[in-house]
Design a protein around this motif. Structure first.
Motif, PDB file in Angstrom:
ATOM      1  N   UNK A  18       0.827  -1.209   0.000  1.00 17.98           N
ATOM      2  CA  UNK A  18       0.000   0.000   0.000  1.00 17.98           C
ATOM      3  C   UNK A  18       0.858   1.253   0.000  1.00 17.98           C
ATOM      4  N   UNK A  19       1.978   1.200   0.710  1.00 19.42           N
ATOM      5  CA  UNK A  19       2.871   2.353   0.754  1.00 19.42           C
ATOM      6  C   UNK A  19       3.488   2.631  -0.615  1.00 19.42           C
ATOM      7  N   UNK A  20       3.960   1.583  -1.280  1.00 15.44           N
ATOM      8  CA  UNK A  20       4.532   1.747  -2.617  1.00 15.44           C
ATOM      9  C   UNK A  20       3.487   2.282  -3.594  1.00 15.44           C
ATOM     10  N   UNK A  21       2.276   1.744  -3.523  1.00  9.68           N
ATOM     11  CA  UNK A  21       1.202   2.204  -4.395  1.00  9.68           C
ATOM     12  C   UNK A  21       0.861   3.658  -4.114  1.00  9.68           C
ATOM     13  N   UNK A  22       0.849   4.034  -2.856  1.00 13.31           N
ATOM     14  CA  UNK A  22       0.544   5.417  -2.468  1.00 13.31           C
ATOM     15  C   UNK A  22       1.542   6.394  -3.073  1.00 13.31           C
ATOM     16  N   UNK A  23       2.828   6.099  -2.918  1.00 19.13           N
ATOM     17  CA  UNK A  23       3.860   7.013  -3.433  1.00 19.13           C
ATOM     18  C   UNK A  23       3.886   7.021  -4.957  1.00 19.13           C
ATOM     19  N   UNK A  24       3.672   5.853  -5.568  1.00 19.08           N
ATOM     20  CA  UNK A  24       3.633   5.799  -7.031  1.00 19.08           C
ATOM     21  C   UNK A  24       2.478   6.607  -7.595  1.00 19.08           C
ATOM     22  N   UNK A  25       1.300   6.460  -7.000  1.00 18.64           N
ATOM     23  CA  UNK A  25       0.128   7.204  -7.448  1.00 18.64           C
ATOM     24  C   UNK A  25       0.304   8.693  -7.227  1.00 18.64           C
ATOM     25  N   UNK A  26       0.863   9.051  -6.082  1.00 20.88           N
ATOM     26  CA  UNK A  26       1.107  10.461  -5.781  1.00 20.88           C
ATOM     27  C   UNK A  26       2.055  11.083  -6.790  1.00 20.88           C
ATOM     28  N   UNK A  27       3.095  10.353  -7.172  1.00 18.35           N
ATOM     29  CA  UNK A  27       4.061  10.864  -8.147  1.00 18.35           C
ATOM     30  C   UNK A  27       3.404  11.127  -9.497  1.00 18.35           C
ATOM     31  N   UNK A  28       2.541  10.198  -9.942  1.00 20.73           N
ATOM     32  CA  UNK A  28       1.865  10.364 -11.231  1.00 20.73           C
ATOM     33  C   UNK A  28       0.941  11.580 -11.199  1.00 20.73           C
ATOM     34  N   UNK A  29       0.172  11.715 -10.123  1.00 16.48           N
ATOM     35  CA  UNK A  29      -0.756  12.843 -10.001  1.00 16.48           C
ATOM     36  C   UNK A  29       0.004  14.161  -9.948  1.00 16.48           C
ATOM     37  N   UNK A  30       1.079  14.195  -9.158  1.00 17.36           N
ATOM     38  CA  UNK A  30       1.895  15.411  -9.051  1.00 17.36           C
ATOM     39  C   UNK A  30       2.490  15.780 -10.404  1.00 17.36           C
ATOM     40  N   UNK A  31       3.019  14.794 -11.117  1.00 12.14           N
ATOM     41  CA  UNK A  31       3.640  15.058 -12.422  1.00 12.14           C
ATOM     42  C   UNK A  31       2.634  15.620 -13.408  1.00 12.14           C
ATOM     43  N   UNK A  32       1.414  15.102 -13.378  1.00 19.28           N
ATOM     44  CA  UNK A  32       0.384  15.564 -14.314  1.00 19.28           C
ATOM     45  C   UNK A  32       0.064  17.040 -14.099  1.00 19.28           C
ATOM     46  N   UNK A  33      -0.070  17.435 -12.845  1.00 24.81           N
ATOM     47  CA  UNK A  33      -0.445  18.821 -12.560  1.00 24.81           C
ATOM     48  C   UNK A  33       0.747  19.772 -12.564  1.00 24.81           C
ATOM     49  N   UNK A  34       1.949  19.252 -12.380  1.00 25.78           N
ATOM     50  CA  UNK A  34       3.126  20.118 -12.333  1.00 25.78           C
ATOM     51  C   UNK A  34       3.708  20.347 -13.723  1.00 25.78           C
ATOM     52  N   UNK A  35       3.759  19.294 -14.548  1.00 26.54           N
ATOM     53  CA  UNK A  35       4.334  19.401 -15.887  1.00 26.54           C
ATOM     54  C   UNK A  35       3.202  19.589 -16.904  1.00 26.54           C
ATOM     55  N   UNK A  36       3.079  20.798 -17.390  1.00 35.95           N
ATOM     56  CA  UNK A  36       1.986  21.152 -18.296  1.00 35.95           C
ATOM     57  C   UNK A  36       1.934  20.280 -19.553  1.00 35.95           C
ATOM     58  N   UNK A  37       3.075  19.945 -20.185  1.00 36.66           N
ATOM     59  CA  UNK A  37       3.006  19.099 -21.396  1.00 36.66           C
ATOM     60  C   UNK A  37       2.350  17.739 -21.176  1.00 36.66           C
ATOM     61  N   UNK A  38       2.287  17.288 -19.923  1.00 36.67           N
ATOM     62  CA  UNK A  38       1.689  15.981 -19.631  1.00 36.67           C
ATOM     63  C   UNK A  38       0.167  16.041 -19.555  1.00 36.67           C
TER      64      UNK A  38
END
Length: 202
Positions: A18-38
């Motif tokens: 669950x911890x690995x899934x949490x951090x992986x999901x958080x990274x994807x969500x953060x990248x989507x909103x932080x990097x406009x080209x994504x």
């Protein structure tokens, strides 16, 4: 290993996953909103899947909040965890199916320019199916202590099958069928693009 050691090991594996899934999901969500080209529509579908996985992971943290070696079914944390697990786990399956279907629409049906119009249907399917199966689970009183975590109780076999395993199997079969069609389409496309070797008459 004795029973207590086995339970502790199972809990550790669940918590670690669950911890690995949490951090992986958080990274994807953060990248989507932080990097406009994504911020494209296909990536947005992956973000929806990540949201589902994120809250599914949080469900285990909530369940472990007051988890002891004894049954904790009557605690609020168990009720909340079981509801979150059921809803967001099914939602994850639904979004994976949606992603497969969206890829099929783009590659096989060549509808890349119009797939965004399907977004409302994607949301209706993913959240609607999850909500319906959750309502059935709650209405039958089957939510509670599932053993080493909170979900559908161990004695409620029909609810587990109808509200979780059967939909999962159906969606896996649907995704397999979709990806087979995509693969066949790509093979046909490669054959059309590959020039035939001219014959040489001697």
């Amino acid at each position: 290993l004795d029973d207590d050691s086995q339970v502790s090991l199972i809990k550790a594996v669940i918590f670690g996953s669950a911890t690995l899934s949490f951090f992986g999901s958080t990274f994807i969500i953060f990248s989507y909103y932080y990097f406009i080209p994504l911020r494209t529509f296909p990536i947005k579908m992956i973000v929806m899947l990540s949201f589902s996985d994120l809250f599914s992971s949080l469900a285990y943290f909530v369940g472990f909040a007051n988890h002891t070696s004894t049954c904790f079914e009557k605690e609020l944390s168990c009720s909340l965890s079981s509801v979150m697990t059921q809803f967001f786990d099914v939602a994850s399956f639904c979004w994976m199916t949606v992603i497969a279907f969206n890829i099929y629409q783009i590659i096989t049906k060549a509808r890349g320019a119009s797939v965004e119009s399907n977004e409302k249907y994607y949301h209706a399917f993913s959240w609607g199916v999850s909500s319906l199966l959750l309502i059935v689970s709650v209405a039958t009183g089957s939510m509670g202590d599932a053993g080493n975590w909170c979900w559908i109780k161990r004695g409620y076999i029909f609810e587990r099958l109808f509200c979780y395993y059967v939909p999962l199997i159906v969606m896996i079969m649907a995704m397999a069928s979709i990806y087979i069609k995509i693969g066949n389409n790509l093979k046909n496309f490669e054959m059309l693009q590959t020039p035939s070797t001219p014959s040489i008459n001697i």
